[in-house]
Motif scaffolding. Structure first.
Motif, mmCIF file in Angstrom:
data_model
loop_
_atom_site.group_PDB
_atom_site.id
_atom_site.type_symbol
_atom_site.label_atom_id
_atom_site.label_comp_id
_atom_site.label_asym_id
_atom_site.label_seq_id
_atom_site.Cartn_x
_atom_site.Cartn_y
_atom_site.Cartn_z
ATOM 1 N N PRO A 196 0.706 -0.726 -0.041
ATOM 2 C CA PRO A 196 -0.141 0.233 0.453
ATOM 3 C C PRO A 196 0.608 1.434 -0.405
ATOM 4 O O PRO A 196 1.979 1.391 0.067
ATOM 5 C CB PRO A 196 -0.655 -0.108 1.488
ATOM 6 C CG PRO A 196 -0.829 -1.544 1.858
ATOM 7 C CD PRO A 196 0.430 -2.137 0.823
ATOM 8 N N ALA A 197 0.813 2.532 -0.751
ATOM 9 C CA ALA A 197 1.594 3.379 -0.724
ATOM 10 C C ALA A 197 0.417 4.362 0.215
ATOM 11 O O ALA A 197 -0.125 5.100 0.654
ATOM 12 C CB ALA A 197 1.261 4.736 -2.500
ATOM 13 N N LEU A 198 1.222 4.724 1.569
ATOM 14 C CA LEU A 198 0.525 4.930 2.887
ATOM 15 C C LEU A 198 0.369 6.928 2.631
ATOM 16 O O LEU A 198 0.159 7.095 3.025
ATOM 17 C CB LEU A 198 1.028 4.781 3.909
ATOM 18 C CG LEU A 198 1.554 3.145 4.377
ATOM 19 C CD1 LEU A 198 2.542 3.681 5.516
ATOM 20 C CD2 LEU A 198 0.605 2.626 4.391
ATOM 21 N N ASN A 199 1.170 7.410 1.599
ATOM 22 C CA ASN A 199 0.517 8.875 0.880
ATOM 23 C C ASN A 199 -0.692 8.738 0.463
ATOM 24 O O ASN A 199 -1.669 9.555 0.669
ATOM 25 C CB ASN A 199 1.255 9.526 0.151
ATOM 26 C CG ASN A 199 1.373 8.248 -1.298
ATOM 27 O OD1 ASN A 199 1.329 7.356 -1.340
ATOM 28 N ND2 ASN A 199 1.732 9.439 -2.115
ATOM 29 N N LEU A 202 -3.341 8.707 3.400
ATOM 30 C CA LEU A 202 -2.897 9.878 4.367
ATOM 31 C C LEU A 202 -4.030 11.260 3.016
ATOM 32 O O LEU A 202 -4.891 11.494 4.284
ATOM 33 C CB LEU A 202 -1.662 10.380 4.110
ATOM 34 C CG LEU A 202 -1.431 11.589 5.123
ATOM 35 C CD1 LEU A 202 0.335 11.763 5.698
ATOM 36 C CD2 LEU A 202 -1.403 13.055 4.026
ATOM 37 N N VAL A 203 -3.596 10.580 1.878
ATOM 38 C CA VAL A 203 -3.984 11.967 1.356
ATOM 39 C C VAL A 203 -5.875 11.531 1.071
ATOM 40 O O VAL A 203 -6.972 12.792 1.067
ATOM 41 C CB VAL A 203 -4.466 11.964 0.298
ATOM 42 C CG1 VAL A 203 -5.199 12.752 -0.811
ATOM 43 C CG2 VAL A 203 -2.106 12.431 -0.606
ATOM 44 N N LYS A 204 -5.971 10.866 0.797
ATOM 45 C CA LYS A 204 -7.686 10.168 1.082
ATOM 46 C C LYS A 204 -8.761 9.917 2.471
ATOM 47 O O LYS A 204 -9.381 9.920 2.470
ATOM 48 C CB LYS A 204 -7.980 9.436 0.177
ATOM 49 C CG LYS A 204 -8.302 9.370 -1.303
ATOM 50 C CD LYS A 204 -8.584 8.351 -2.326
ATOM 51 C CE LYS A 204 -9.458 7.830 -2.071
ATOM 52 N NZ LYS A 204 -10.184 6.848 -3.027
ATOM 53 N N ASN A 205 -7.627 10.263 3.608
ATOM 54 C CA ASN A 205 -8.087 9.602 4.391
ATOM 55 C C ASN A 205 -9.242 8.624 4.886
ATOM 56 O O ASN A 205 -9.904 7.964 5.459
ATOM 57 C CB ASN A 205 -9.004 10.765 4.904
ATOM 58 C CG ASN A 205 -8.079 12.135 5.558
ATOM 59 O OD1 ASN A 205 -7.817 12.311 5.734
ATOM 60 N ND2 ASN A 205 -9.439 13.083 6.863
ATOM 61 N N TYR A 206 -7.991 7.282 4.333
ATOM 62 C CA TYR A 206 -8.848 6.266 4.941
ATOM 63 C C TYR A 206 -7.929 5.052 5.837
ATOM 64 O O TYR A 206 -7.043 5.391 5.822
ATOM 65 C CB TYR A 206 -9.667 5.051 3.556
ATOM 66 C CG TYR A 206 -8.345 4.437 2.489
ATOM 67 C CD1 TYR A 206 -7.637 3.629 2.109
ATOM 68 C CD2 TYR A 206 -8.157 6.268 1.149
ATOM 69 C CE1 TYR A 206 -7.087 3.516 2.384
ATOM 70 C CE2 TYR A 206 -6.536 4.985 0.876
ATOM 71 C CZ TYR A 206 -6.316 4.108 0.644
ATOM 72 O OH TYR A 206 -5.233 4.107 0.037
ATOM 73 N N SER A 207 -8.981 3.858 6.158
ATOM 74 C CA SER A 207 -8.135 3.175 7.267
ATOM 75 C C SER A 207 -7.262 1.801 6.668
ATOM 76 O O SER A 207 -8.339 1.539 5.332
ATOM 77 C CB SER A 207 -8.463 3.041 8.461
ATOM 78 O OG SER A 207 -8.674 4.061 9.321
#
Length: 325
Positions: free
Chosen positions: A240-243, A246-251
């Motif tokens: 997964p691309a953690l950025n 972060l940008v989409k606010n999902y877990s």
């Protein structure tokens, strides 16, 4: 007794052999169970291939979940203690971990209620906090793990979108109760999900597939959505691309159900009580697509390994050869 034995790792149909072996002797804290039905799971195929996180010594008998019978006649659910797995006439299990088989389900259905439904309940309720009215997207919705998540999602009041591979599986997903069914072989998954949700995306995504399915999930998850990572049936573990999270606010939520047996066993009992109640009122009912005799186990495990089965296939040792339903 008769039991399937794996002497070397490889494809299930090639390495599983039905043999006459000694009935196992339970160790401390264990109990001997007569196998009434053994449910086939994808981990059984991984065990045969030597690719599962647990690698029992060779030879071993696969079969990780059963409906069994105690010496005093009680029907129970159990995860057999390898190397004495469930594809046999008798298996060994931890006596403390036995769960009563729901009266509302027959042996094959009861055997299928354990791992897949517990995983689904914990994933959707404890990990993802699924709420009534939310949209749940389930990958491999016609499979054993996916079909459980579909039923549990509907029981929770969610709108369920099922992704499947092929027209036959699409029909099964509709019968299970999916509000929207997407055939990934004939439709664009990302575009179809966005269309079905008015561009918002899915609040909770249940992914036992990994690979391309996970990449699709990241593109269609809603704001503050939750992706539950259950497994990697595709054979590809995504990175997964953690950025992007972060940008989409999902877990991104991992789920290894087996850990709860040692980390929080009380949750297993609570979960089983919830599932038993849902089964009693008909809100869930495991889809057993086929019941095969003990002699048909290797072929059936290969079907699950190849991803061509729907729902669950159960091995019923007392069933006569040729009497598969």
């Amino acid at each position: 007794m008769q039991a399937w034995q794996v002497h070397e790792n490889g494809e299930p149909s090639e390495v599983m052999r039905l043999e006459d072996v000694e009935t196992p002797t339970p160790g401390d804290g264990q109990i001997l169970l007569k196998v009434r039905a053994a449910n086939i799971n994808f981990p059984d195929a991984l065990l045969c291939r030597g690719q599962y996180q647990v690698r029992p010594p060779l030879p071993f008998t696969p079969g990780v979940e059963i409906c069994g019978e105690t010496e005093d006649g009680r029907r129970v659910l159990a995860n057999p203690a390898l190397p004495y797995g469930g594809f046999a006439e008798y298996a060994v299990a931890d006596a403390r971990a036995l769960l009563p088989a729901p009266e509302a389900l027959d042996d094959a259905e009861a055997a299928a209620l354990h791992i897949g439904y517990q995983t689904g309940w914990v994933g959707l309720h404890r990990r993802a906090g699924l709420e009534a009215g939310e949209t749940l997207l389930v990958h491999a919705a016609a499979g054993g793990v996916g079909s459980a998540a579909v039923q549990l999602g509907k029981a929770a009041g969610a709108r369920v979108i099922g992704v499947v591979g092929g027209a036959d599986k699409a029909a099964v997903a509709r019968e299970l109760g999916c509000d929207v069914v997407i055939d990934r072989r004939a439709e664009d998954v990302i575009g179809s999900v966005k269309e079905a949700t008015g561009g918002r995306g899915a609040d909770v995504i249940y992914d036992p597939v990994g690979g391309e399915a996970y990449a699709q999930s990241a593109k269609v998850v809603a704001f503050e959505g939750r992706i539950v990572v259950v497994g990697f049936a595709s054979g590809t573990i995504p990175s997964p691309a953690l950025n992007h999270a972060l940008v989409k606010n999902y877990s991104i939520l991992g789920l290894h159900w087996g850990l709860y047996n040692t980390k929080n066993p009380k949750l297993i009992q609570h979960c089983h009580e919830q599932l038993t109640e849902l089964a009693a009122r008909g809100a869930i009912k495991p889809l057993v697509s086929q019941r095969v005799p003990l002699s048909g186990a290797a072929v059936a495990v290969q079907k699950v390994a190849d991803g061509v089965s729907t729902g669950r296939i159960a091995v019923v040792p007392s069933q006569q050869n040729g009497a598969a339903a």
